[in-house]
Design an enzyme around this catalytic site. Structure first.
Site, PDB file in Angstrom:
ATOM      1  N   ASP A  57      41.678 -16.444 -18.079  1.00  0.00           N
ATOM      2  CA  ASP A  57      40.953 -15.692 -16.973  1.00  0.00           C
ATOM      3  C   ASP A  57      40.263 -16.305 -16.015  1.00  0.00           C
ATOM      4  O   ASP A  57      39.775 -15.521 -14.853  1.00  0.00           O
ATOM      5  CB  ASP A  57      39.990 -14.597 -17.748  1.00  0.00           C
ATOM      6  CG  ASP A  57      39.038 -15.323 -19.142  1.00  0.00           C
ATOM      7  OD1 ASP A  57      39.064 -16.485 -18.953  1.00  0.00           O
ATOM      8  OD2 ASP A  57      38.393 -14.726 -19.579  1.00  0.00           O
ATOM      9  N   ASP A  80      29.560 -20.732 -23.499  1.00  0.00           N
ATOM     10  CA  ASP A  80      29.975 -20.171 -24.670  1.00  0.00           C
ATOM     11  C   ASP A  80      30.252 -21.020 -25.806  1.00  0.00           C
ATOM     12  O   ASP A  80      30.349 -20.683 -26.874  1.00  0.00           O
ATOM     13  CB  ASP A  80      31.359 -19.510 -24.247  1.00  0.00           C
ATOM     14  CG  ASP A  80      31.320 -18.246 -23.599  1.00  0.00           C
ATOM     15  OD1 ASP A  80      30.182 -17.889 -23.308  1.00  0.00           O
ATOM     16  OD2 ASP A  80      32.494 -18.104 -22.743  1.00  0.00           O
TER      17      ASP A  80
END
Length: 816
Positions: free
Chosen positions: A53, A461
């Site tokens: 993405d 993350d």
């Protein structure tokens, strides 16, 4: 011997000098982000691609590793091309690959999308600009594939657009596209129509395009094509029987959920579809799986579970092309206790599970799990969370030439294996981390400590990673930054006179977001001076490791000494850029807008210092790793240098302007190189100087993209001469080595107006990891979610560097 004219000599002098730097990834390994889709070539064994993405496209290698193939297309002005919303292969030519690229459909992305095409498996690319945007990092990005090549005619492609833009067709191999006027469905669903920033209120459009290769042809084109739309009505699956001339909703289709995937099994003449009540990638609490018999035109609900067992939607579906009737489907998101995967060998009539409860809380696991290629995935995630199988499972595929080979992706990594058919016999398969080569990390901070750790990388993350030496850069770490582990670490710094002392800060409210290390980042402890309300921003460690200065994301600049509670530093503006002098423990630096500040009392108070003539935005501040009082400042008009603790500044060159992150790194002999992202003679990119900024050389080159330079992080190695690190927003950390000398494309040093200040004195004061358990006790460990996004900003009125993040859209790179 040729004699050059005066004009030729002038042109040669003005041409950018490019050093021979060869870039490669620091091997964090394990992927580190969300892979929304895999595509295998239907006729040629071993050809497959993974789309990410925010990190571009990867090609599969024969040893299960992956090679990035879109680095060259994502330069400063085309950074959004690393967002891949769809990928398609030409069934008649294994060398041809197409992708729909673009990151956002809202204002964050200034560019329209494009369809890129390659005839050499991604070695080179051509691009066709679209008249609308493409959303590779938008909601619903795991549906698909939205792009497909006609199996009967390689010149025909269809692309299902977002934002109400409908269906588009190319009849010339992807060179041009025109809208299909006969297709009127638009896919109107938006997760939050009231969202004012444009991320969740944009209609998600068409979700997949699937050709029926068994349908014959009409005028040389495949007659039957299915198109899914982001609607939860009885008109969310459309079909044409005349190669796109007319379209109609497929009769009898279910109308409760959104279609995610539509995969054809040609031998069965069946279309398998997964549905969810959310469009993904991080929602979905109910769903279904259906089989559409194309010949009989009948639907069958083949959902694997019902009742209380059905608490999730369905995303990924793998269809075995060698064994008709064999399929694997995955829960889109089962946040507790784990994802679930189901396998059927009779076209969905009966199913078996990958795990099941025995007597709660005990579970039988019909798999073992290996993270040998990325050990940190086990130590940092599998060992500390219930979700061993993952989350956000939108992509799942079975190799069309090998029924044992399968892949699926989560918000963290790529899993898969080579013994899938054992599910049917011993009912115990081996699941491996198969993301080797995929480096989709969003890097938020870098540091290299002289005589200490070669690289400290704060990432989104996945907390962060330590590479103790240059030789460690090629080996995936044993663990991420843990104890505490942060969902994202936003900044890291070391103490210049005590380099084994390191500090980092994170971005998850509700827990203490400062951690310190006394062994160079090998192990960590919570810094108890932090409370639970302050997060994000950047951090600076005093030379002797007794004081932490923290420019937080929302609480202004804060200071703590000797582990005391943080207190506000009122003499620095909120979000100020900060740095510590690396050899003088009493000195910190700050910058905001056009003003440079210095503290002589370990960050307690700051005063305005030397002028940065002409600058209106301080972007970055770097202190010399070994020389007290030498400080470099990056601004919107270029780079300034001070050798007297910021009392006065000299603009180092007129050849490099509008600079962002800068770094110092060990050069040849006793020299230190300077590296900077800015605009020079080769345009906006990465430059290096071996002569204190007098001249600059393009060390990025035209073939290596780093995305937008205002979001890149930068560190020069303090231990390996000529080595430099670049942290990207989606392609991990890249590094290269080379020699820099004077005579580049710079200019003369220019003095600026200075302001006197008192001179300050210097004060010295196991390689393979495998899980083989067959039972498991469930726990309720959860993690916070974050999203990494990107906005392009060329100036900063406040002087702060854009973070490129927006809160709580779920998971972009994929930490749960």
């Amino acid at each position: 011997m040729k004699l050059f004219t005066a004009t030729e000599l002038l042109l040669a002098a003005a041409a950018p000098i490019h050093a021979a730097y060869t870039w490669q990834n620091v091997k964090i390994g394990g992927g580190g982000g969300f892979v929304p889709g895999f595509v295998f070539h239907p006729k040629t064994k071993g050809v497959a691609y993974a789309r990410t993405d925010i990190g571009g496209l990867y090609r599969l290698n024969s040893d299960d590793s992956w090679t990035a193939v879109t680095d060259s297309i994502a330069d400063n002005s085309n950074w959004s091309k690393w967002g891949v919303d769809a990928v398609a292969l030409d069934p008649q030519d294994a060398n041809k690959v197409y992708a729909a690229v673009g990151s956002y459909t809202n204002s964050w992305d200034p560019n329209n999308g494009a369809i890129i095409r390659s005839s050499d498996k991604g070695a080179t690319w051509s691009s066709t600009s679209l008249s609308f945007k493409v959303g590779g990092n938008m909601p619903g990005r795991g549906t698909g594939e939205r792009l497909a090549v006609d199996p009967a005619n390689s010149k025909i492609l269809y692309f299902g657009a977002r934002s109400g833009n409908g269906l588009w067709k190319s009849a010339d191999g992807g060179v041009t596209f025109t809208k299909v006027s006969s297709f009127t469905a638009k896919g109107s669903f938006a997760p939050d129509p009231s969202d004012t920033n444009g991320y969740n209120n944009d209609p998600q459009g068409l979700t997949f395009v699937t050709f029926d290769s068994t349908s014959g042809t009409t005028s040389g084109a495949t007659s039957r094509i299915f198109v899914g739309t982001a609607d939860n009505t009885t008109s969310s699956l459309w079909v044409t029987e005349d190669a796109g001339t007319t379209w109609s909703a497929v009769a009898g289709q279910p109308g409760t959920y959104f279609p995610h995937k539509g995969v054809l099994q040609p031998t069965e003449k069946a279309l398998y579809l997964t549905y969810s009540d959310g469009t993904g990638p991080y929602d979905g609490t109910l769903g279904a799986v259906y089989r559409y018999d194309i010949t009989a035109r009948t639907w069958k609900n083949i959902t694997p579970v019902s009742g209380s067992d059905l608490y999730f939607g369905f995303g990924g579906i793998g269809v075995d092309m060698l064994k008709p009737g064999t399929i694997v489907v995955a829960s889109l998101n089962s946040w507790w206790p784990d994802a679930q995967l189901f396998r059927s060998t009779d076209s969905g009539t009966t199913w078996s599970r990958l795990w099941e409860w025995t007597s709660y809380p005990n579970m039988n696991l019909y798999y073992s799990q290996s993270a040998a290629k990325a050990p940190w995935v086990k130590t940092g995630f599998l060992d500390v969370d219930t979700k061993d199988l993952g989350w956000m499972i939108e992509s799942l595929v079975i190799d069309p030439f090998d029924s044992d080979h399968w892949l699926y992706a989560t918000g963290l990594t790529v899993f898969g294996g080579h013994d899938l058919t054992k599910w049917d016999t011993t009912h115990n398969i081996t699941i491996q981390v198969l993301a080797d080569g995929i480096e989709e990390f969003a890097v938020l901070g870098l540091a290299s400590a002289p005589g200490g750790s070669e690289l400290l990388a704060a990432v989104g993350d996945d907390s962060g990673f330590t590479f103790a030496s240059s030789s460690a850069l090629k080996t995936s770490p044993q663990k991420p930054w843990m104890d505490p582990i942060f969902s994202s670490s936003t900044s890291v710094d070391y103490a210049g006179a005590s380099v084994k002392n390191v500090v980092r800060v994170g971005n998850t409210a509700g827990t203490q977001q400062v951690a310190v290390s006394s062994d160079g980042g090998a192990s960590w402890n919570i810094y108890y001076g932090a409370d639970t309300s302050m997060t994000g921003g950047t951090v600076a460690y005093s030379a002797n490791a007794d004081t932490i200065l923290w420019s937080t994301s929302a609480n202004g600049v804060q200071r703590s000494q000797y582990s005391s509670s943080f207190t506000s530093v009122s003499s620095l503006p909120a979000t100020a850029v900060i740095a510590s002098d690396k050899q003088n423990n009493t000195v910190f630096y700050g910058g905001y807008s056009s003003t440079f500040y210095v503290s002589k009392d370990t960050g307690s108070t700051f005063a305005k210092a030397g002028a940065l003539t002409g600058a209106t935005a301080v972007r970055d501040i770097v202190a010399h790793p070994k020389i007290a009082g030498e400080v470099w400042v990056s601004t919107d008009v270029g780079i300034f240098r001070s050798t007297d603790y910021g009392a006065s500044f000299t603009k180092v060159s007129t050849a490099l302007t509008n600079t962002y992150q800068i770094a110092l790194g060990l050069g040849s002999g006793s020299n230190w190189n300077v590296y900077a992202f800015g605009t020079g003679s080769a345009g906006p990119r990465l430059y290096g100087s071996g002569d204190t900024g007098a001249t600059w050389t393009d060390i990025q080159g035209a073939s290596q993209g780093f995305g937008a330079i205002d979001s890149c992080k930068l560190a020069g190695s303090s231990n390996t001469a000529g080595q430099v690190f670049v942290g990207t927003n989606g392609r991990g950390v890249l590094y290269a080595s080379g020699s820099l000398s004077s005579g580049g494309t710079g200019g003369s040093t220019t003095s600026t107006t200075t302001t006197s200040r008192t001179t300050l004195s210097t004060t010295t004061t196991k390689a393979t990891t495998t899980i083989t358990t067959t039972s498991k006790v469930a726990t309720t460990t959860t993690k916070a979610t974050t999203t990494t996004v990107k906005t392009t900003t060329t100036t900063s009125a406040s002087g702060s560097t854009p973070t490129g993040t927006v809160p709580q859209f779920g998971v972009s790179e994929g930490f749960s």
